[in-house]
Design an enzyme around this catalytic site. Structure first.
Site, PDB file in Angstrom:
ATOM      1  CG  HIS A 281     -46.496  14.665  -8.206  1.00  0.00           C
ATOM      2  ND1 HIS A 281     -46.684  14.737  -6.839  1.00  0.00           N
ATOM      3  CD2 HIS A 281     -47.492  15.387  -8.776  1.00  0.00           C
ATOM      4  CE1 HIS A 281     -47.760  15.476  -6.598  1.00  0.00           C
ATOM      5  NE2 HIS A 281     -48.269  15.877  -7.750  1.00  0.00           N
TER       6      HIS A 281
ATOM      7  CG  ASP B  71     -44.785  12.716  -5.002  1.00  0.00           C
ATOM      8  OD1 ASP B  71     -45.379  12.160  -5.951  1.00  0.00           O
ATOM      9  OD2 ASP B  71     -44.895  13.931  -4.762  1.00  0.00           O
TER      10      ASP B  71
ATOM     11  CB  SER C 286     -49.253  18.959  -8.252  1.00  0.00           C
ATOM     12  OG  SER C 286     -49.900  17.741  -8.586  1.00  0.00           O
TER      13      SER C 286
END
Length: 373
Positions: A341, A338, A41
């Site tokens: 990340h 977040d 991600s």
């Protein structure tokens, strides 16, 4: 008349092929080429949008600062550009590498590169199964083999091979989920952790990764940049669930990352020695991110602990970013976007060090030098 139509069609095909060859030659002369991005991600540009998965970032306010989409979410797990996006831009890529699963990753656009990364993906095939669907690295390489054949068709076998070997960079950002969403995940991994100590698990990771990188080499990849695992014990999620103070990190998670990173460095040295013509560049993401976290004020941040977008606990580190999340006022002042990340502002610092930095963070060459090899 029918014969003339056939001739016209043949001529059109001929000029189309010539045009693509010319495009590749111009790109080569200008030092461009393709950026092939693999990983999780941290660099997913939207592949998970096309999967039935619990790991998605195609909801606001993700992407709020991503200019190319007008601030709309694209499936990137940050407020703006990923490290892969920034590196591509800085090295002269005219377009972002399109997600492999997106409808627009076809035709000559693949000559700029393709993004295969997937939120939740890992080196090990069992990694990320809590999300139901994700693309592990084995599947990502399967997908690259499809792209590889498409490039043969676009350029012809000889030019395609040259384009891949000389003018394309293969970046791989993976490994964190193998700990966070596999080995350290209580619900799914308790059995594995009873039967496997950290040494054995990391042995498996390194063995798998060796095979995966060798497979890419056999598909003509020659210029590699491999990121090690960052300080995963310092992300807002880990700090929140372990109820740590602002300047503390989870010791076990960071210890596992460092143990794996030592083995990874040895693996890349081995591959540089044993795979002729290949350059494996080691990106020391752990030390680079730890430097930003430790000295965040020096880099213009006000916090390296609290997520800008999230909910739950002291550091907004439990519930992922979504429409109901609280969001910070100044996104450029947070190291973390977040619970998991980095923000675009942090990604920019990391990317620029990888592009132009010295051997503390990127070796044996930086990415600008790798491009020009």
């Amino acid at each position: 008349m029918a014969a003339m139509n056939v001739l016209e069609k043949v001529a059109l095909v001929f000029f189309f092929v010539i045009g693509l060859s010319y495009f590749a030659e111009v790109a080569c002369e200008e030092g461009l080429g393709a950026s092939f991005i693999f990983g999780d991600s941290l660099v997913d540009a939207g592949n998970n949008n096309y999967l039935s998965t619990l790991s998605k970032a195609n909801i606001a306010p993700n992407g709020i600062d991503f200019k190319a989409s007008g601030g709309n979410p694209t499936g990137r797990y940050t407020n703006g550009r990923t490290i892969g996006d920034i590196v591509g831009e800085e090295l002269g890529q005219p377009n972002y590498a399109a997600p492999f699963l997106a409808p627009n990753s076809t035709g000559k656009s693949i000559l700029y590169g393709v993004n295969y990364a997937s939120g939740g993906g890992g080196i090990m095939n069992a990694t990320g199964r809590i999300f139901v669907n994700r693309l592990g690295l084995d599947i990502q390489i399967d997908y690259f083999s499809i792209t590889r054949k498409q490039i043969d068709k676009l350029l012809g076998a000889s030019k395609a091979r040259d384009y891949i070997m000389r003018k394309s960079i293969f970046s791989i950002t993976i490994g964190a989920n193998d700990f966070l969403n596999n080995y350290l995940l209580p619900v799914l991994s308790i059995g594995a952790r009873i039967t496997q100590n950290p040494d054995t698990f990391i042995d498996d990771m390194i063995g798998h990764f060796r095979n995966q990188l060798t497979r890419l080499y056999r598909l003509d990849a020659r210029k590699f940049v491999i990121g090690n695992v960052g300080p995963i014990g310092c992300i807002p999620y880990q700090k929140t669930i372990n109820q740590l103070k602002e300047n503390e990190c989870v010791e076990l998670a960071n210890k596992l990352a460092l143990q794996y990173n030592r083995r990874l460095k040895d693996l890349l040295t081995e591959l540089n020695e044993n795979l002729p013509g290949a350059t494996f560049v080691h990106a020391n993401v752990y030390d680079l991110v730890m430097e930003v976290i430790t000295n965040y004020e020096k880099y213009g941040f006000t916090t390296a602990s609290r997520a800008c977008c999230g909910n739950g606990g002291q550091f907004a580190g439990i519930i992922p970013c979504g429409p109901t999340s609280s969001m910070c006022q100044d996104r450029a002042k947070h190291v973390f976007w977040d619970p998991y990340h980095p923000s675009e502002a942090a990604n920019l610092i990391i990317a620029k060090q990888l592009i132009n930095g010295d051997k503390r963070y990127i070796s044996p060459v930086n990415l600008r030098q790798l491009r020009d090899l």
